[in-house]
Design a protein around this motif. Sequence first.
Motif, PDB file in Angstrom:
ATOM      1  N   ASP A   1       0.714  -1.159   0.079  1.00 22.86           N
ATOM      2  CA  ASP A   1      -0.051   0.062   0.245  1.00 22.86           C
ATOM      3  C   ASP A   1       0.882   1.370   0.129  1.00 22.86           C
ATOM      4  OD1 ASP A   1      -2.248  -1.640   0.089  1.00 22.86           O
ATOM      5  OD2 ASP A   1      -2.465  -1.393   2.446  1.00 22.86           O
ATOM      6  N   ALA A   2       2.127   1.310   0.619  1.00 22.30           N
ATOM      7  CA  ALA A   2       2.727   2.225   0.838  1.00 22.30           C
ATOM      8  C   ALA A   2       3.994   2.368  -0.418  1.00 22.30           C
ATOM      9  CB  ALA A   2       3.646   2.207   2.046  1.00 22.30           C
ATOM     10  N   GLY A   3       3.686   1.629  -1.325  1.00 21.21           N
ATOM     11  CA  GLY A   3       4.653   1.958  -2.488  1.00 21.21           C
ATOM     12  C   GLY A   3       5.784   0.768  -2.569  1.00 21.21           C
ATOM     13  N   TYR A   4       5.673  -0.068  -1.853  1.00 20.86           N
ATOM     14  CA  TYR A   4       6.857  -1.135  -2.271  1.00 20.86           C
ATOM     15  C   TYR A   4       6.223  -2.117  -3.049  1.00 20.86           C
ATOM     16  CZ  TYR A   4       9.886  -0.136   2.075  1.00 20.86           C
ATOM     17  OH  TYR A   4      10.797   0.294   2.947  1.00 20.86           O
ATOM     18  N   TRP A   5       7.328  -2.569  -3.724  1.00 20.92           N
ATOM     19  CA  TRP A   5       6.981  -3.824  -4.496  1.00 20.92           C
ATOM     20  C   TRP A   5       7.178  -4.957  -3.699  1.00 20.92           C
ATOM     21  CZ3 TRP A   5       9.942  -8.074  -6.129  1.00 20.92           C
ATOM     22  CH2 TRP A   5       9.211  -8.728  -7.343  1.00 20.92           C
ATOM     23  N   THR A   6       6.096  -6.071  -3.732  1.00 17.49           N
ATOM     24  CA  THR A   6       6.190  -7.465  -3.208  1.00 17.49           C
ATOM     25  C   THR A   6       6.539  -8.318  -3.726  1.00 17.49           C
ATOM     26  OG1 THR A   6       4.016  -7.180  -2.857  1.00 17.49           O
ATOM     27  CG2 THR A   6       5.164  -5.934  -1.148  1.00 17.49           C
ATOM     28  N   GLY A   7       7.317  -9.310  -3.380  1.00 16.84           N
ATOM     29  CA  GLY A   7       7.294 -10.525  -3.983  1.00 16.84           C
ATOM     30  C   GLY A   7       7.725 -11.715  -3.265  1.00 16.84           C
ATOM     31  N   LEU A   8       7.172 -13.054  -3.697  1.00 17.61           N
ATOM     32  CA  LEU A   8       7.555 -14.210  -2.961  1.00 17.61           C
ATOM     33  C   LEU A   8       8.197 -14.964  -3.829  1.00 17.61           C
ATOM     34  CD1 LEU A   8       5.534 -15.980   0.059  1.00 17.61           C
ATOM     35  CD2 LEU A   8       6.408 -17.150  -2.006  1.00 17.61           C
ATOM     36  N   ALA A   9       9.073 -15.942  -3.290  1.00 17.00           N
ATOM     37  CA  ALA A   9       9.661 -17.077  -3.960  1.00 17.00           C
ATOM     38  C   ALA A   9       9.968 -18.297  -3.026  1.00 17.00           C
ATOM     39  CB  ALA A   9      10.758 -16.592  -4.906  1.00 17.00           C
ATOM     40  N   GLY A  10       9.519 -19.472  -3.335  1.00 12.61           N
ATOM     41  CA  GLY A  10       9.800 -20.640  -2.623  1.00 12.61           C
ATOM     42  C   GLY A  10       8.432 -21.223  -2.104  1.00 12.61           C
ATOM     43  N   LYS A  11       8.717 -21.516  -0.870  1.00 14.80           N
ATOM     44  CA  LYS A  11       7.396 -22.205  -0.047  1.00 14.80           C
ATOM     45  C   LYS A  11       6.341 -21.064   0.119  1.00 14.80           C
ATOM     46  CE  LYS A  11       6.153 -25.272   3.943  1.00 14.80           C
ATOM     47  NZ  LYS A  11       6.729 -26.119   4.794  1.00 14.80           N
ATOM     48  N   TYR A  12       5.209 -21.227   0.061  1.00 10.47           N
ATOM     49  CA  TYR A  12       4.091 -20.120   0.505  1.00 10.47           C
ATOM     50  C   TYR A  12       3.365 -20.721   1.732  1.00 10.47           C
ATOM     51  CZ  TYR A  12      -0.096 -17.250  -0.109  1.00 10.47           C
ATOM     52  OH  TYR A  12      -1.072 -16.407   0.127  1.00 10.47           O
ATOM     53  N   HIS A  13       2.429 -21.448   1.669  1.00 12.39           N
ATOM     54  CA  HIS A  13       1.788 -22.347   2.614  1.00 12.39           C
ATOM     55  C   HIS A  13       1.133 -21.209   3.801  1.00 12.39           C
ATOM     56  CE1 HIS A  13       1.310 -25.937   4.467  1.00 12.39           C
ATOM     57  NE2 HIS A  13       2.225 -25.676   5.710  1.00 12.39           N
ATOM     58  N   MET A  14       0.412 -20.165   3.064  1.00 10.83           N
ATOM     59  CA  MET A  14      -0.438 -18.992   4.197  1.00 10.83           C
ATOM     60  C   MET A  14      -1.663 -19.004   3.554  1.00 10.83           C
ATOM     61  SD  MET A  14       2.490 -16.180   4.907  1.00 10.83           S
ATOM     62  CE  MET A  14       3.210 -16.104   3.044  1.00 10.83           C
ATOM     63  N   GLY A  15      -2.246 -19.580   2.455  1.00 15.21           N
ATOM     64  CA  GLY A  15      -3.576 -19.612   2.241  1.00 15.21           C
ATOM     65  C   GLY A  15      -3.819 -18.558   1.056  1.00 15.21           C
ATOM     66  N   ASP A  16      -5.094 -18.916   0.301  1.00 13.36           N
ATOM     67  CA  ASP A  16      -5.338 -18.096  -0.741  1.00 13.36           C
ATOM     68  C   ASP A  16      -5.415 -16.688  -0.562  1.00 13.36           C
ATOM     69  OD1 ASP A  16      -5.018 -20.285  -2.511  1.00 13.36           O
ATOM     70  OD2 ASP A  16      -7.162 -20.717  -2.830  1.00 13.36           O
ATOM     71  N   PRO A  17      -5.986 -15.969   0.505  1.00  8.99           N
ATOM     72  CA  PRO A  17      -6.364 -14.666   0.753  1.00  8.99           C
ATOM     73  C   PRO A  17      -5.265 -13.946   0.695  1.00  8.99           C
ATOM     74  CG  PRO A  17      -7.784 -15.937   1.956  1.00  8.99           C
ATOM     75  CD  PRO A  17      -6.812 -16.957   1.578  1.00  8.99           C
ATOM     76  N   VAL A  18      -3.953 -14.422   1.248  1.00  9.20           N
ATOM     77  CA  VAL A  18      -2.594 -13.507   1.103  1.00  9.20           C
ATOM     78  C   VAL A  18      -2.163 -13.543  -0.221  1.00  9.20           C
ATOM     79  CG1 VAL A  18      -0.617 -13.379   2.376  1.00  9.20           C
ATOM     80  CG2 VAL A  18      -2.539 -14.482   3.650  1.00  9.20           C
ATOM     81  N   ARG A  19      -2.218 -14.330  -1.166  1.00 16.07           N
ATOM     82  CA  ARG A  19      -1.663 -14.160  -2.399  1.00 16.07           C
ATOM     83  C   ARG A  19      -1.668 -12.963  -3.180  1.00 16.07           C
ATOM     84  NH1 ARG A  19      -0.554 -19.273  -4.504  1.00 16.07           N
ATOM     85  NH2 ARG A  19      -1.364 -20.924  -3.346  1.00 16.07           N
TER      86      ARG A  19
ATOM     87  N   PRO B   1      10.798  -4.358 -10.391  1.00 13.25           N
ATOM     88  CA  PRO B   1      10.898  -3.094 -10.911  1.00 13.25           C
ATOM     89  C   PRO B   1      11.994  -2.183 -10.170  1.00 13.25           C
ATOM     90  CG  PRO B   1       8.927  -2.860  -9.558  1.00 13.25           C
ATOM     91  CD  PRO B   1       9.425  -4.545  -9.587  1.00 13.25           C
ATOM     92  N   LYS B   2      12.919  -1.477 -10.996  1.00 12.73           N
ATOM     93  CA  LYS B   2      13.815  -0.396 -10.414  1.00 12.73           C
ATOM     94  C   LYS B   2      13.101   0.625 -10.152  1.00 12.73           C
ATOM     95  CE  LYS B   2      16.631  -3.970 -11.564  1.00 12.73           C
ATOM     96  NZ  LYS B   2      15.840  -4.961 -11.917  1.00 12.73           N
ATOM     97  N   GLY B   3      13.852   1.628  -9.142  1.00 11.21           N
ATOM     98  CA  GLY B   3      13.540   2.925  -8.734  1.00 11.21           C
ATOM     99  C   GLY B   3      12.295   2.881  -7.810  1.00 11.21           C
ATOM    100  N   LYS B   4      12.033   1.883  -7.115  1.00  9.51           N
ATOM    101  CA  LYS B   4      11.072   1.856  -6.129  1.00  9.51           C
ATOM    102  C   LYS B   4      11.552   1.012  -4.977  1.00  9.51           C
ATOM    103  CE  LYS B   4       6.784   0.295  -6.595  1.00  9.51           C
ATOM    104  NZ  LYS B   4       5.479  -0.018  -7.131  1.00  9.51           N
ATOM    105  N   PRO B   5      11.396   0.799  -3.601  1.00  8.74           N
ATOM    106  CA  PRO B   5      11.674   0.020  -2.633  1.00  8.74           C
ATOM    107  C   PRO B   5      11.112  -1.279  -2.876  1.00  8.74           C
ATOM    108  CG  PRO B   5      10.016   1.657  -1.780  1.00  8.74           C
ATOM    109  CD  PRO B   5      10.685   2.021  -2.947  1.00  8.74           C
ATOM    110  N   PHE B   6      11.529  -2.426  -2.338  1.00 10.04           N
ATOM    111  CA  PHE B   6      10.963  -3.734  -2.477  1.00 10.04           C
ATOM    112  C   PHE B   6      10.925  -4.484  -1.200  1.00 10.04           C
ATOM    113  CE2 PHE B   6      15.290  -4.457  -3.552  1.00 10.04           C
ATOM    114  CZ  PHE B   6      15.615  -5.582  -3.117  1.00 10.04           C
ATOM    115  N   PHE B   7      10.201  -5.271  -1.104  1.00  6.72           N
ATOM    116  CA  PHE B   7      10.157  -6.458   0.041  1.00  6.72           C
ATOM    117  C   PHE B   7      10.051  -7.847  -0.652  1.00  6.72           C
ATOM    118  CE2 PHE B   7       7.739  -9.779   2.325  1.00  6.72           C
ATOM    119  CZ  PHE B   7       8.425  -9.926   3.331  1.00  6.72           C
ATOM    120  N   THR B   8      10.840  -8.842  -0.506  1.00  6.32           N
ATOM    121  CA  THR B   8      10.812 -10.124  -0.861  1.00  6.32           C
ATOM    122  C   THR B   8      10.777 -11.194   0.130  1.00  6.32           C
ATOM    123  OG1 THR B   8      13.227 -10.371  -1.270  1.00  6.32           O
ATOM    124  CG2 THR B   8      12.009  -9.482  -3.200  1.00  6.32           C
ATOM    125  N   TRP B   9       9.936 -12.065   0.039  1.00  8.06           N
ATOM    126  CA  TRP B   9      10.002 -13.173   1.009  1.00  8.06           C
ATOM    127  C   TRP B   9      10.641 -14.719   0.347  1.00  8.06           C
ATOM    128  CZ3 TRP B   9       5.868 -13.354   5.480  1.00  8.06           C
ATOM    129  CH2 TRP B   9       5.872 -14.781   5.793  1.00  8.06           C
TER     130      TRP B   9
END
Length: 510
Positions: free
Chosen positions: A125-143, A183-191
């Motif tokens: 919501d605050a402008g971070y790009w967010t991504g996940l790679a690997g094991k997920y295991h948290m349920g469809d609503p979080v996707r 994407p370049k030029g914006k902060p990111f979070f990866t799980w």
Amino acid sequence: MHLKRYSRVIRLLLLIFTVSCQSKKETKKDIADFIDERPNIVLIIADDVSWNDIAVYGHPNIKTPNLDKLAKDGMRFNQAFLTTSSCSPSRTSIVSGLYPHNTDAEQLSWPLPEGKNTFVQQLKDAGYWTGLAGKYHMGDPVRDDFDELLEMQWKDAPIGLDRRLVGDGSGCDEWIKLLKSRPKGKPFFTWLASFDAHRPFCEGISDTPYNPKDAVIPPYMPKTEAVKKDFALYYDEISRMDDYIGKVIAELEAQGIADNTLVLFMSDNGRAFPRDKTTLYDGGIKTPWIVKWPAKVKAGSINNNLVSSVDIASTFMSLAGLKPLEEFDGKDISTLLMGDTKDIHSEVYAEDHFHDFEDYTRAVRTQKYKYIKNYYPDLPNTPSADVLRDRTWKSMVKENNKGTLAEAQKRCFEIPRPEEELFDIVADPYELNNLAQNKAYVDVLNDMRVRLQTIREKTKDYMPTERTPDDFFRETGLPTKYRMRPRPSKAVYMRARKEGKVLINPDFNG
């Protein structure tokens, strides 16, 4: 998820408004610079790895050069704990900032419900790009909280036992792909979530496999050849994961962003061995916790404060310039990263719910003592089903039948369990000597009881009205008629109970 999408625009506007109000002289460029200065955040989660199975934490034989360097370049936490010792409940607790009993996903494979907020959503919501790679295991609503989700894939159907993954089996195959695709030029979070070192352990994954003689066996397991072999294969998976972590750090450096990228390495729970995973002993809930952030965290620093995985959501939001949500159970521990040594927690809380088998246990851990309350003492401390089907447990059963197990090695077979357990962690780090009946510790016992009750009341913890039938037979680790994959949500289970029904797998052929 539509409400989540709608709220993102509003929250980003609020963030820009907040920044712009700090000074009348600020321009749009100033706001952009402020946003760009926020740290990138990389969360790396090991699967079923105990804290002391990393070389930098003192293991004499395991080779983890990349994790060792991560600690050398950053901060190593020595007293970090998880809210539970079960895979998906641990992850949903981390992502939601809630204790498992408040997630409505406290049992294994229950999805985090639609109405629960996550720190990933807040960052997005605050402008971070967010991504996940690997094991997920948290349920469809979080996707939908992730802009990109590269979930590991199985070779067989979800209902299968001891499943194998597509790729090399590590769950780490697409970590670098995710980092390259941001994407370049914006902060990111990866799980970045490894499947190493989850069972089944397979031979041939390493060109330089560990020798069973390298195994360091805790005293609550027998030192049989089968157990040593099991540990050696477990070590192979830890070293494979370590290789991937080295690749992640190299990629951050190659992209020129390592300095302002915070990397946190941890595990979701302890090793998948008897009396570790699914228990509230330190072998189940104590986690490695290493933070590297060259711009802010002093290299080679060590922190001995108590921290909990429930703190991650509040801390990541704070570091991103956001106010943690009031609903979060955890605390912001970002000051510890900056070198503050003032205690944030006087104790940490952990809980055990259904994981393959029914259980209900709670624990409070201070720097010196651990108190465990077993609410279902009539149930044995049975390991997870995949442990039952593998080398160590089969060896322990054999030795138990022969009468050769030491007292501490019989605990998983014990019925009933003691209702209360108290351990002096400093004097007894393996938690072998239960002091709950020792009159010399009555004051300590009463203090820990009060701590437990206070936390239960404060966080609205509660006792279930009914027990959940086991998904597996405790003798064999094979499925019962109650095992379903994908597992229905808590809401579905509760609705069935209200209707007087017990959910059963319609395809069961046992």
